[in-house]
Design a protein around this motif. Structure first.
Motif, mmCIF file in Angstrom:
data_model
loop_
_atom_site.group_PDB
_atom_site.id
_atom_site.type_symbol
_atom_site.label_atom_id
_atom_site.label_comp_id
_atom_site.label_asym_id
_atom_site.label_seq_id
_atom_site.Cartn_x
_atom_site.Cartn_y
_atom_site.Cartn_z
ATOM 1 N N ALA A 162 0.801 -1.217 0.000
ATOM 2 C CA ALA A 162 0.000 0.000 0.000
ATOM 3 C C ALA A 162 0.836 1.271 0.000
ATOM 4 O O ALA A 162 0.305 2.350 0.089
ATOM 5 C CB ALA A 162 -0.971 0.013 1.179
ATOM 6 N N ALA A 163 2.145 1.178 -0.080
ATOM 7 C CA ALA A 163 2.957 2.389 -0.098
ATOM 8 C C ALA A 163 3.533 2.678 -1.478
ATOM 9 O O ALA A 163 3.830 3.812 -1.777
ATOM 10 C CB ALA A 163 4.077 2.298 0.920
ATOM 11 N N ALA A 164 3.708 1.678 -2.316
ATOM 12 C CA ALA A 164 4.236 1.904 -3.655
ATOM 13 C C ALA A 164 3.897 0.734 -4.557
ATOM 14 O O ALA A 164 3.922 -0.406 -4.129
ATOM 15 C CB ALA A 164 5.738 2.113 -3.612
ATOM 16 N N GLN A 165 3.575 1.059 -5.790
ATOM 17 C CA GLN A 165 3.295 0.056 -6.815
ATOM 18 C C GLN A 165 4.046 0.482 -8.061
ATOM 19 O O GLN A 165 4.070 1.669 -8.389
ATOM 20 C CB GLN A 165 1.794 0.027 -7.144
ATOM 21 C CG GLN A 165 0.888 -0.235 -5.975
ATOM 22 C CD GLN A 165 0.698 -1.711 -5.722
ATOM 23 O OE1 GLN A 165 0.604 -2.492 -6.651
ATOM 24 N NE2 GLN A 165 0.658 -2.086 -4.468
ATOM 25 N N LEU A 195 8.787 2.904 -20.321
ATOM 26 C CA LEU A 195 8.863 3.610 -19.037
ATOM 27 C C LEU A 195 8.480 2.679 -17.893
ATOM 28 O O LEU A 195 7.883 1.632 -18.109
ATOM 29 C CB LEU A 195 7.910 4.801 -19.032
ATOM 30 C CG LEU A 195 7.995 5.782 -20.199
ATOM 31 C CD1 LEU A 195 6.860 6.786 -20.123
ATOM 32 C CD2 LEU A 195 9.340 6.479 -20.202
ATOM 33 N N THR A 196 8.793 3.112 -16.689
ATOM 34 C CA THR A 196 8.282 2.470 -15.478
ATOM 35 C C THR A 196 7.459 3.510 -14.747
ATOM 36 O O THR A 196 7.922 4.621 -14.506
ATOM 37 C CB THR A 196 9.426 1.967 -14.575
ATOM 38 O OG1 THR A 196 10.211 1.030 -15.301
ATOM 39 C CG2 THR A 196 8.876 1.295 -13.330
ATOM 40 N N LEU A 197 6.229 3.142 -14.427
ATOM 41 C CA LEU A 197 5.317 4.020 -13.687
ATOM 42 C C LEU A 197 5.267 3.529 -12.253
ATOM 43 O O LEU A 197 5.105 2.334 -11.997
ATOM 44 C CB LEU A 197 3.918 3.977 -14.303
ATOM 45 C CG LEU A 197 2.837 4.761 -13.576
ATOM 46 C CD1 LEU A 197 3.102 6.258 -13.691
ATOM 47 C CD2 LEU A 197 1.466 4.416 -14.138
ATOM 48 N N ARG A 198 5.424 4.445 -11.315
ATOM 49 C CA ARG A 198 5.359 4.110 -9.892
ATOM 50 C C ARG A 198 4.337 5.009 -9.225
ATOM 51 O O ARG A 198 4.343 6.223 -9.424
ATOM 52 C CB ARG A 198 6.729 4.282 -9.243
ATOM 53 C CG ARG A 198 6.741 3.910 -7.768
ATOM 54 C CD ARG A 198 8.124 3.889 -7.178
ATOM 55 N NE ARG A 198 8.637 5.256 -7.075
ATOM 56 C CZ ARG A 198 9.897 5.547 -6.822
ATOM 57 N NH1 ARG A 198 10.792 4.596 -6.705
ATOM 58 N NH2 ARG A 198 10.278 6.792 -6.700
ATOM 59 N N THR A 199 3.477 4.419 -8.434
ATOM 60 C CA THR A 199 2.513 5.169 -7.627
ATOM 61 C C THR A 199 2.941 5.007 -6.179
ATOM 62 O O THR A 199 3.043 3.893 -5.671
ATOM 63 C CB THR A 199 1.085 4.630 -7.836
ATOM 64 O OG1 THR A 199 0.800 4.614 -9.231
ATOM 65 C CG2 THR A 199 0.075 5.514 -7.125
ATOM 66 N N GLU A 200 3.214 6.145 -5.517
ATOM 67 C CA GLU A 200 3.723 6.134 -4.143
ATOM 68 C C GLU A 200 2.727 6.793 -3.210
ATOM 69 O O GLU A 200 1.949 7.644 -3.627
ATOM 70 C CB GLU A 200 5.019 6.937 -4.031
ATOM 71 C CG GLU A 200 6.034 6.683 -5.059
ATOM 72 C CD GLU A 200 7.210 7.649 -4.975
ATOM 73 O OE1 GLU A 200 7.057 8.787 -4.477
ATOM 74 O OE2 GLU A 200 8.281 7.246 -5.416
#
Length: 122
Positions: free
Chosen positions: A41-44, A67-72
């Motif tokens: 739940a902190a980063a994907q 690209l690499t997408l990160r949701t933090e």
């Protein structure tokens, strides 16, 4: 074996516990997550291919390609960041910050962002 009480010397006494020790030693994350560097739940993160026009970032403008997408999770906000695949630098996606009611919602925000930004066929 000498019982603890009998082994006490002058001026020594048994220590008593303070508080609720049933919860004191518990961790908030599973040890496997700590060892693997995962933060639920902190980063994907997901590798994507930007569609026509690429992905607009606050830092360097538009980036395109693999690209690499990160949701933090940043406090109570989800933040989208993107990097060229396998690069070191991360860039903040323009407009990619949203308040969350529950930190567990990071995964849902990430899934939506991937659906919007991953356009390998244009």
């Amino acid at each position: 074996m000498v019982p603890v009480r009998e082994g006490l010397d002058r001026g020594q006494a048994l220590l008593e516990t303070l508080g609720d020790l049933r919860r004191a030693g518990r961790t908030r994350r599973h040890v496997g997550e700590l060892l693997m560097g995962e933060t639920p739940a902190a980063a994907q993160s997901t590798d994507i291919t930007a569609g026509p026009g690429g992905v607009m970032t606050d830092d360097v403008g538009v980036i395109t390609g693999e690209l690499t997408l990160r949701t933090e999770l940043d406090g109570k906000h989800a933040v989208l960041r993107v990097q060229y695949k396998d690069a070191a630098e991360w860039y903040t996606v323009t407009g990619g910050r949203a308040p969350l009611a529950d930190p567990a919602d990071v995964a849902a925000v990430h899934t939506i962002a991937v659906g919007l930004l991953d356009r390998p066929e244009g």
